[in-house]
Write an enzyme that holds these catalytic residues in place. Sequence first.
Site, PDB file in Angstrom:
ATOM      1  N   ASN A  76       0.792  -1.240   0.000  1.00 55.88           N
ATOM      2  CA  ASN A  76       0.000   0.000   0.000  1.00 55.88           C
ATOM      3  C   ASN A  76       0.822   1.287   0.000  1.00 55.88           C
ATOM      4  O   ASN A  76       0.448   2.263   0.659  1.00 55.88           O
ATOM      5  CB  ASN A  76      -0.946   0.042   1.221  1.00 55.88           C
TER       6      ASN A  76
ATOM      7  N   LYS B 190       1.204 -13.165  -2.490  1.00 58.82           N
ATOM      8  CA  LYS B 190       1.831 -12.219  -3.421  1.00 58.82           C
ATOM      9  C   LYS B 190       3.241 -11.874  -2.941  1.00 58.82           C
ATOM     10  O   LYS B 190       4.199 -11.911  -3.707  1.00 58.82           O
ATOM     11  CB  LYS B 190       0.985 -10.944  -3.521  1.00 58.82           C
TER      12      LYS B 190
ATOM     13  N   HIS C 189      -2.751  -4.358  -9.673  1.00 64.46           N
ATOM     14  CA  HIS C 189      -2.527  -3.864 -11.041  1.00 64.46           C
ATOM     15  C   HIS C 189      -2.499  -5.022 -12.041  1.00 64.46           C
ATOM     16  O   HIS C 189      -3.142  -4.976 -13.090  1.00 64.46           O
ATOM     17  CB  HIS C 189      -1.217  -3.070 -11.102  1.00 64.46           C
TER      18      HIS C 189
END
Length: 227
Positions: free
Chosen positions: A43, A131, A151
């Site tokens: 983030n 991830k 994304h």
Amino acid sequence: MSKRLRDKAVKIDLLLEELYGVPQPGKNVNVLDELILTLLSHNTNDINRDKGYAELRKHYPTWEVVRKTPRKKIENAIRIAGLAPAKSGYIKDTLDFISDNWGKLDLNWICKKDPQWVEDTFTQVKGIGVKTINVVLSFACNADRFPVDTHINRICARLGLVPENSPPEKTYKLMADIFPKGKAFSFHINIITHGRKTCKARNPLCAECNLKKHCSYYKKIKLSTSQ
Ligand code: SF4
């Protein structure tokens, strides 16, 4: 179905390589450094992630020192990277996990392990998601793993490689079978680059996009504007 999507991914990959080349992972990347850097990247943007990491290393030059430093001090050092209370906890938990299980604060050995074992083992630590660990495997170990962030998820869905509303966790599982084998790193980086330059989250620049011939989103908007 999968073969069609695999073939489509190969075509997209080649078009992206024509645009952006074939990015290569760094050489001799320290795996634990990469893991902490990736934890700091949640983030936030690359600039603030790097500033937070630099501050951390400046004040606490070894991971053993970080592990023994009170969490609040780590939080202060990484504040610029955002979510500092949570991230400082993740860093401390990660270092404790490594120290408790293997003693030495070094992770270079994981590159020789089965990547799935690495994923299963390290996602037990709070803050290390699928991830995160696959970014580390791909970027530091050159493992053929294709991490999916928001994304990558957006662009894979627009291209029609995965269903429109697929969440990142599902996209990761689907893309494991679809991305061009041996190309995970360059495909990942080139999709990220394409997202920054052309396939932006809001207002993608479809008219000038080299991928539009293969893009489900483009076909859909073209169809709706021609009606
Ligand atoms: S055509 Fe549009 S939606 Fe499709 S990949 Fe290109 S920019 Fe993204």
